[in-house]
Design a protein around this motif. Structure first.
Motif, mmCIF file in Angstrom:
data_model
loop_
_atom_site.group_PDB
_atom_site.id
_atom_site.type_symbol
_atom_site.label_atom_id
_atom_site.label_comp_id
_atom_site.label_asym_id
_atom_site.label_seq_id
_atom_site.Cartn_x
_atom_site.Cartn_y
_atom_site.Cartn_z
ATOM 1 N N HIS A 102 28.034 27.819 1.417
ATOM 2 C CA HIS A 102 28.489 27.430 2.749
ATOM 3 C C HIS A 102 27.619 26.253 3.205
ATOM 4 O O HIS A 102 26.672 26.415 3.967
ATOM 5 N N PHE A 103 27.929 25.080 2.694
ATOM 6 C CA PHE A 103 27.287 23.810 3.093
ATOM 7 C C PHE A 103 25.782 23.765 2.794
ATOM 8 O O PHE A 103 25.077 22.996 3.456
ATOM 9 N N ASN B 260 32.942 27.493 0.791
ATOM 10 C CA ASN B 260 33.486 27.304 2.125
ATOM 11 C C ASN B 260 33.846 25.841 2.342
ATOM 12 O O ASN B 260 32.985 24.959 2.263
ATOM 13 N N GLU B 261 35.124 25.594 2.578
ATOM 14 C CA GLU B 261 35.617 24.294 3.049
ATOM 15 C C GLU B 261 35.196 23.080 2.217
ATOM 16 O O GLU B 261 34.455 22.208 2.698
ATOM 17 N N SER C 197 35.574 19.825 4.221
ATOM 18 C CA SER C 197 34.543 19.490 5.225
ATOM 19 C C SER C 197 33.270 18.987 4.561
ATOM 20 O O SER C 197 32.586 18.103 5.100
ATOM 21 N N ILE D 126 39.453 24.725 4.960
ATOM 22 C CA ILE D 126 39.865 24.366 6.323
ATOM 23 C C ILE D 126 41.229 23.707 6.164
ATOM 24 O O ILE D 126 41.396 22.787 5.357
ATOM 25 N N ASN E 284 40.418 28.478 7.347
ATOM 26 C CA ASN E 284 39.701 28.196 8.591
ATOM 27 C C ASN E 284 40.569 27.243 9.395
ATOM 28 O O ASN E 284 41.011 26.211 8.881
ATOM 29 N N TYR F 226 40.906 25.406 13.252
ATOM 30 C CA TYR F 226 40.436 25.134 14.619
ATOM 31 C C TYR F 226 41.398 24.215 15.363
ATOM 32 O O TYR F 226 41.541 24.314 16.566
ATOM 33 N N TRP G 20 38.825 18.314 19.850
ATOM 34 C CA TRP G 20 39.612 19.045 18.865
ATOM 35 C C TRP G 20 40.896 19.531 19.540
ATOM 36 O O TRP G 20 40.826 20.360 20.473
ATOM 37 N N GLU H 282 38.099 31.722 9.674
ATOM 38 C CA GLU H 282 37.389 31.170 10.830
ATOM 39 C C GLU H 282 38.418 30.654 11.815
ATOM 40 O O GLU H 282 39.387 30.006 11.418
ATOM 41 N N TRP I 41 35.119 32.806 14.498
ATOM 42 C CA TRP I 41 33.887 32.035 14.427
ATOM 43 C C TRP I 41 33.395 31.900 15.832
ATOM 44 O O TRP I 41 34.104 31.317 16.652
ATOM 45 N N SER J 53 25.046 24.796 15.082
ATOM 46 C CA SER J 53 26.209 23.999 14.664
ATOM 47 C C SER J 53 25.707 22.752 13.938
ATOM 48 O O SER J 53 24.858 22.020 14.457
ATOM 49 N N THR K 86 26.363 19.671 13.197
ATOM 50 C CA THR K 86 26.183 18.317 13.741
ATOM 51 C C THR K 86 26.109 18.316 15.259
ATOM 52 O O THR K 86 26.045 17.257 15.869
ATOM 53 N N ASN K 87 26.146 19.504 15.843
ATOM 54 C CA ASN K 87 26.124 19.579 17.303
ATOM 55 C C ASN K 87 24.942 20.378 17.832
ATOM 56 O O ASN K 87 24.759 20.495 19.043
#
Ligand code: BGP
Length: 467
Positions: free
Chosen positions: A115-116, A159-160, A163, A217, A296, A298, A346, A374, A420, A427, A429-430
């Motif tokens: 996962h990343f 995961n993804e 992304s 995703i 996933n 969003y 988003w 997610e 999620w 997060s 990048t946040n």
């Protein structure tokens, strides 16, 4: 349809690096995030939600609030601090404790292997672009299956992929922060899919008793208006971000239409894709044996044709309206005034989830089962007298769960939903001001507070009805 099936899983999701903290404890090695984030000086991931120490509290809350599933991930660099070599006993023991605690709380763990969070030494060798990384990932998966395979029923390889490569090579907000290199992104996705496939085949060869899948995703892409150019642009982004991966996952090869579009993108971006017949043999064997796909979801995107150079501004601050996303040879994401957006731009569009579920049923009819792994809404939640009134999140989840109910009614085999996130987490990048959790985390004290959405979600999981 009004009610979710009796067997439907109501869960929530986490990921090791975003939840655990304890980045230097227990013999853990580095991922590519620690030094990069420290140098940036904007967000400190070292404590995150302290799940490494607080997992018992979080699992007790999950159980108390009606959940019977949780997504966790195993931090590769806790097990193998350098990515390869000798396993670290403290890391191995931690995931035994965590998985045991999930099981004792009747919260079924759905365990992700990547996962990343590539270990730093393997990232430095080229991450998914390097053969060494890909081989090491297969070895890590084999180790996890041998170690935890008798306890874990549901495994997720990656995961993804989209992304990851978008972050690393297109948007540039994940190390190595390269922008607009679509050929690298496409090559890395292909490598991820071959690695995923090798792991699925290994899991099946060894006849483990559980199930194995992958999480993508999958955001629907709509032309902003019905012109030929805009339809082509939407199809191109759909192919790049969704169909390339779904083809690999479900069919083990890329359809001629997918390859045509990918080749056009590569041509316009001066690159090529290297594949081998052996890759496709591995991918086809895996496609035939795959147990499930996690989706996933969003947001969806509205696309118009675009003749310019690639240009992206990633809104990492929640300043509404600041996003720019145009890709050379693909298209440009534009605002659809009739669709609301979050502060991070988003688009909130539950129809996009239903459309995607129906699309998979129709175009990839050999899929076996789906989970929505997610879905949730990032918001700047505030804690007032120990409470968080997050009615916006409840509305968001309600309409997305309704989309799933509609898809089930239309014959799509969706077996569960993971919000999620379980508690507020880091997060990528946040940082910490974009909160998704059912439980508010005071990052100073690490205290947890159920949000209004947690009570609502409990009532939904208990009644299996939306209210
Ligand atoms: C998904 C990731 C999660 C999580 C989520 C929210 O893409 O799998 O790890 O981060 O997105 O994204 P963000 O934190 O960027 O809002």
């Amino acid at each position: 349809m009004k009610k979710f099936p009796e067997t439907f899983v109501f869960g929530a999701a986490t990921a090791a690096f975003q939840a655990e903290g304890a980045v230097t404890e227990g013999g853990k090695g580095k991922t590519y995030w620690e030094d990069y984030l420290r140098e940036q000086g904007v967000f400190d991931p070292s404590t995150a939600s302290d799940f490494y120490h607080q997992y018992k509290t979080d699992l007790a809350l999950a159980h108390e609030f009606g959940m019977n599933g949780i997504r966790i991930s195993i931090a590769w660099s806790r097990i193998f601090p350098d990515g390869t070599g000798t396993p670290n006993p403290e890391g191995v023991a931690f995931y035994h404790r965590l998985i045991d605690e999930c099981l004792s709380r009747q919260v079924e763990p759905y365990v992700t292997l990547h996962h990343f969070d590539t270990p730093l030494p393997l990232y430095e060798k080229g991450d998914w672009l390097s053969q060494e990384m890909r081989d090491a990932f297969v070895d890590f998966a084999a180790f996890c299956f041998a170690e935890y395979g008798d306890k874990v029923t549901y495994w997720i390889t990656i995961n993804e992929p989209w992304s990851v490569v978008a972050g690393q090579y297109i948007i540039g907000h994940f190390p190595p922060n390269i922008q607009y290199d679509l050929p690298k992104a496409i090559q890395a996705m292909h490598h991820m899919m071959v690695s995923h496939a090798r792991i699925v085949n290994l899991y099946k060869e060894k006849k483990y008793a559980g199930e194995i899948g992958i999480v993508h995703i999958l955001e629907s892409k709509y032309p902003i208006s019905d012109s030929l150019e805009n339809r082509q642009a939407a199809l191109t982004e759909n192919t790049l971000a969704n169909l390339f991966l779904l083809d690999a996952t479900c069919n083990g090869r890329y359809s001629p239409q997918t390859m045509q579009i990918i080749s056009d993108i590569l041509l316009q971006n001066n690159g090529s894709l290297i594949t081998t017949p052996a890759d496709f043999a591995v991918m086809q064997a895996a496609a035939e044996q795959l147990d499930f796909i996690g989706i996933n979801y969003y947001a969806s995107h509205f696309i118009q044709s675009y003749a310019g150079e690639s240009l992206i501004h990633h809104n990492a601050t929640g300043d509404k309206g600041s996003s720019i996303f145009g890709l050379k040879g693909v298209g440009q994401r534009v605002n659809n005034p009739s669709v609301p957006t979050t502060d991070w731009d988003w688009p909130i569009y539950p129809k996009g989830l239903k459309d995607m579920l129906l699309y998979i049923k129709k175009h990839y009819p050999n899929y076996r089962k789906l989970f929505v792994t997610e879905n949730g809404m990032g918001a700047k939640d505030v804690l007032v007298n120990g409470e968080v009134a997050d009615s916006g999140r409840i509305d968001y989840v309600r309409v997305h769960l309704q989309a799933i109910l509609d898809a089930i009614e239309a014959g799509v085999n969706v077996q569960g939903y993971f919000m999620w996130s379980l508690m507020d987490v880091f997060s990528w990048t946040n940082g910490y001001n974009k909160r998704y959790g059912l439980f508010y985390v005071d990052f100073e004290t690490q205290a947890r507070y159920p949000k209004q959405s947690a009570y609502w979600y409990k009532s939904v999981s208990e009644s299996r009805e939306l209210m």
